[in-house]
Design a protein around this motif. Structure first.
Motif, PDB file in Angstrom:
ATOM      1  N   THR A  24       0.827  -1.207   0.000  1.00  0.00           N
ATOM      2  CA  THR A  24       0.000   0.000   0.000  1.00  0.00           C
ATOM      3  C   THR A  24       0.860   1.255   0.000  1.00  0.00           C
ATOM      4  O   THR A  24       1.816   1.362   0.774  1.00  0.00           O
ATOM      5  CB  THR A  24      -0.914   0.035   1.242  1.00  0.00           C
ATOM      6  OG1 THR A  24      -1.590  -1.214   1.355  1.00  0.00           O
ATOM      7  CG2 THR A  24      -1.927   1.173   1.138  1.00  0.00           C
ATOM      8  N   ARG A  25       0.487   2.188  -0.835  1.00  0.00           N
ATOM      9  CA  ARG A  25       1.056   3.540  -0.790  1.00  0.00           C
ATOM     10  C   ARG A  25      -0.065   4.488  -0.377  1.00  0.00           C
ATOM     11  O   ARG A  25      -1.104   4.547  -1.037  1.00  0.00           O
ATOM     12  CB  ARG A  25       1.615   3.953  -2.144  1.00  0.00           C
ATOM     13  CG  ARG A  25       2.193   5.381  -2.151  1.00  0.00           C
ATOM     14  CD  ARG A  25       2.587   5.812  -3.542  1.00  0.00           C
ATOM     15  NE  ARG A  25       2.963   7.216  -3.571  1.00  0.00           N
ATOM     16  CZ  ARG A  25       2.851   7.998  -4.645  1.00  0.00           C
ATOM     17  NH1 ARG A  25       2.363   7.508  -5.775  1.00  0.00           N
ATOM     18  NH2 ARG A  25       3.221   9.262  -4.582  1.00  0.00           N
ATOM     19  N   MET A  26       0.145   5.195   0.713  1.00  0.00           N
ATOM     20  CA  MET A  26      -0.855   6.111   1.206  1.00  0.00           C
ATOM     21  C   MET A  26      -0.200   7.442   1.562  1.00  0.00           C
ATOM     22  O   MET A  26       0.719   7.498   2.388  1.00  0.00           O
ATOM     23  CB  MET A  26      -1.568   5.526   2.434  1.00  0.00           C
ATOM     24  CG  MET A  26      -2.860   6.255   2.819  1.00  0.00           C
ATOM     25  SD  MET A  26      -2.581   7.784   3.748  1.00  0.00           S
ATOM     26  CE  MET A  26      -1.895   7.152   5.266  1.00  0.00           C
ATOM     27  N   GLU A  27      -0.606   8.481   0.878  1.00  0.00           N
ATOM     28  CA  GLU A  27      -0.169   9.848   1.124  1.00  0.00           C
ATOM     29  C   GLU A  27      -1.398  10.738   1.024  1.00  0.00           C
ATOM     30  O   GLU A  27      -2.448  10.297   0.537  1.00  0.00           O
ATOM     31  CB  GLU A  27       0.887  10.269   0.096  1.00  0.00           C
ATOM     32  CG  GLU A  27       2.160   9.428   0.118  1.00  0.00           C
ATOM     33  CD  GLU A  27       3.124   9.809  -0.986  1.00  0.00           C
ATOM     34  OE1 GLU A  27       2.821  10.773  -1.742  1.00  0.00           O
ATOM     35  OE2 GLU A  27       4.173   9.147  -1.104  1.00  0.00           O
ATOM     36  N   PRO A  28      -1.314  11.982   1.465  1.00  0.00           N
ATOM     37  CA  PRO A  28      -2.484  12.858   1.331  1.00  0.00           C
ATOM     38  C   PRO A  28      -3.013  12.893  -0.103  1.00  0.00           C
ATOM     39  O   PRO A  28      -2.301  13.256  -1.032  1.00  0.00           O
ATOM     40  CB  PRO A  28      -1.943  14.226   1.767  1.00  0.00           C
ATOM     41  CG  PRO A  28      -0.853  13.889   2.737  1.00  0.00           C
ATOM     42  CD  PRO A  28      -0.200  12.654   2.183  1.00  0.00           C
ATOM     43  N   GLY A  29      -4.234  12.439  -0.282  1.00  0.00           N
ATOM     44  CA  GLY A  29      -4.855  12.416  -1.601  1.00  0.00           C
ATOM     45  C   GLY A  29      -4.449  11.256  -2.478  1.00  0.00           C
ATOM     46  O   GLY A  29      -4.876  11.176  -3.634  1.00  0.00           O
ATOM     47  N   VAL A  30      -3.654  10.328  -1.947  1.00  0.00           N
ATOM     48  CA  VAL A  30      -3.146   9.208  -2.748  1.00  0.00           C
ATOM     49  C   VAL A  30      -3.377   7.906  -1.998  1.00  0.00           C
ATOM     50  O   VAL A  30      -3.079   7.806  -0.808  1.00  0.00           O
ATOM     51  CB  VAL A  30      -1.636   9.349  -3.042  1.00  0.00           C
ATOM     52  CG1 VAL A  30      -1.109   8.100  -3.760  1.00  0.00           C
ATOM     53  CG2 VAL A  30      -1.363  10.597  -3.855  1.00  0.00           C
ATOM     54  N   LEU A  31      -3.949   6.913  -2.676  1.00  0.00           N
ATOM     55  CA  LEU A  31      -4.064   5.559  -2.136  1.00  0.00           C
ATOM     56  C   LEU A  31      -3.880   4.586  -3.286  1.00  0.00           C
ATOM     57  O   LEU A  31      -4.627   4.616  -4.274  1.00  0.00           O
ATOM     58  CB  LEU A  31      -5.423   5.339  -1.473  1.00  0.00           C
ATOM     59  CG  LEU A  31      -5.641   3.948  -0.845  1.00  0.00           C
ATOM     60  CD1 LEU A  31      -4.599   3.658   0.228  1.00  0.00           C
ATOM     61  CD2 LEU A  31      -7.051   3.828  -0.278  1.00  0.00           C
ATOM     62  N   GLU A  32      -2.847   3.754  -3.173  1.00  0.00           N
ATOM     63  CA  GLU A  32      -2.539   2.779  -4.223  1.00  0.00           C
ATOM     64  C   GLU A  32      -2.348   1.405  -3.596  1.00  0.00           C
ATOM     65  O   GLU A  32      -1.825   1.280  -2.487  1.00  0.00           O
ATOM     66  CB  GLU A  32      -1.266   3.166  -4.968  1.00  0.00           C
ATOM     67  CG  GLU A  32      -1.347   4.469  -5.729  1.00  0.00           C
ATOM     68  CD  GLU A  32      -0.049   4.841  -6.408  1.00  0.00           C
ATOM     69  OE1 GLU A  32      -0.041   5.817  -7.186  1.00  0.00           O
ATOM     70  OE2 GLU A  32       0.985   4.153  -6.164  1.00  0.00           O
ATOM     71  N   PHE A  33      -2.758   0.378  -4.320  1.00  0.00           N
ATOM     72  CA  PHE A  33      -2.513  -1.010  -3.938  1.00  0.00           C
ATOM     73  C   PHE A  33      -1.576  -1.620  -4.970  1.00  0.00           C
ATOM     74  O   PHE A  33      -1.922  -1.688  -6.161  1.00  0.00           O
ATOM     75  CB  PHE A  33      -3.815  -1.804  -3.885  1.00  0.00           C
ATOM     76  CG  PHE A  33      -4.834  -1.251  -2.929  1.00  0.00           C
ATOM     77  CD1 PHE A  33      -4.458  -0.704  -1.713  1.00  0.00           C
ATOM     78  CD2 PHE A  33      -6.185  -1.277  -3.241  1.00  0.00           C
ATOM     79  CE1 PHE A  33      -5.395  -0.191  -0.828  1.00  0.00           C
ATOM     80  CE2 PHE A  33      -7.133  -0.781  -2.372  1.00  0.00           C
ATOM     81  CZ  PHE A  33      -6.735  -0.225  -1.156  1.00  0.00           C
ATOM     82  N   ARG A  34      -0.391  -2.014  -4.524  1.00  0.00           N
ATOM     83  CA  ARG A  34       0.606  -2.593  -5.431  1.00  0.00           C
ATOM     84  C   ARG A  34       0.837  -1.678  -6.643  1.00  0.00           C
ATOM     85  O   ARG A  34       1.011  -2.143  -7.774  1.00  0.00           O
ATOM     86  CB  ARG A  34       0.184  -3.973  -5.908  1.00  0.00           C
ATOM     87  CG  ARG A  34      -0.016  -5.002  -4.813  1.00  0.00           C
ATOM     88  CD  ARG A  34       1.269  -5.587  -4.323  1.00  0.00           C
ATOM     89  NE  ARG A  34       1.043  -6.702  -3.398  1.00  0.00           N
ATOM     90  CZ  ARG A  34       2.003  -7.326  -2.732  1.00  0.00           C
ATOM     91  NH1 ARG A  34       3.256  -6.930  -2.869  1.00  0.00           N
ATOM     92  NH2 ARG A  34       1.726  -8.310  -1.899  1.00  0.00           N
TER      93      ARG A  34
END
Length: 278
Positions: A24-34
């Motif tokens: 998981t990549r999680m930053e303000p306004g960003v959410l990604e799975f793989r």
């Protein structure tokens, strides 16, 4: 140089590295799975594909997704006599929240109830490995069964205390066989499972068909999942049934505080036994 909270940048970097993950990549306004934006995942992936994405990365083929879904659907429930379901139903009327009732059921899933899929996949893998050294399938199954018999009388994934033939056997066997015939899976774990069935029929003098743990172990093996994930995926799928039963019990308005109705509670006996109450 200081970080955002007044600490050192090196400290912030060390903390970030400690929790680094490829999932998981999680930053303000960003959410990604793989690496895939969540908006794309929501739009283009079903739940089974998301399970594959998070556990394995990438996208399963349609055949792989179908097999994974079938295995998980087959494991969702087996009625209130299953310890995990019974525990969740009792917990649901003890004043705890639904999440606690579900957790109670999930925490009942261990080596004896819930772990047979993992154990069976390890056993099937032994057959496959013996075959890879040149043993015939029947010989590989016989050697594996003998080795397992030396350490346990219970062969995980075979036989059922309720069903002469598990009603999930034929549809799952058929799906794997069809996928094998189309070249979508190797078929080696299916061959191993059927070889153990044949060996048990010879030694026991009766049919000992695969149960759902053995059937799903075949699928997880064909899909390349590690054995511990066979247990994890079983827990994930059985959680659906646990949730359904806990919710139903909560809506009943009764108090379910034991495995049998109060009218037939056992009576105390000084010798340690019990007799049914009247």
């Amino acid at each position: 140089m200081t970080g955002r909270d007044g600490g050192s940048a090196d400290h912030d970097s060390e903390v970030a590295e400690w929790w680094a993950t490829a999932i998981t990549r999680m930053e303000p306004g960003v959410l990604e799975f793989r690496g895939e934006p969540v908006a794309d995942v929501i739009a283009h992936r079903g739940l089974t594909e998301v399970i594959w994405l998070l556990l394995r990365s990438g996208r399963p083929t349609p055949a792989q997704a179908r097999l994974l879904e079938a295995a998980m659907v087959a494991s969702v429930d087996h009625g209130p006599q299953a310890p995990s379901i019974a525990a969740a139903r009792m917990a649901a009327t003890c004043g705890v929240g639904l999440n606690s009732a579900v957790a109670t059921g999930i925490n009942m899933l261990g080596d004896v109830h819930g772990g047979a899929g993992e154990q069976c996949l390890l056993m099937l893998t032994e057959v496959v490995e013996r075959e890879s050294t040149g043993q015939e399938s029947a010989d590989a199954a016989r050697s594996t069964v003998q080795a397992w018999r030396e350490r346990t009388r219970y062969l995980p994934g075979f036989g059922h205390r309720f069903h002469p033939v598990d009603p999930r056997r034929e549809p799952l066997i058929t799906l794997v066989a069809e996928a094998r015939d189309r070249g979508e899976v190797s078929g080696e774990f299916l061959r191993a499972g059927l070889a153990i069935e044949a060996e048990l029929a010879n030694t026991a003098g009766k049919n000992v068909p695969m149960n759902v743990d053995g059937l799903t172990a075949i699928i997880y093996g064909e899909l390349g999942f590690a054995a511990p994930l066979a247990r994890g995926l079983f827990v994930l799928s059985r959680a659906i049934g646990i949730l359904a039963h806990a919710w139903e019990e909560q809506q009943s308005g009764r108090r379910n505080k034991g495995p049998i109705p109060p009218s037939i509670l056992p009576l105390y006996r000084p010798d340690g036994g019990s007799t049914p109450g009247s």
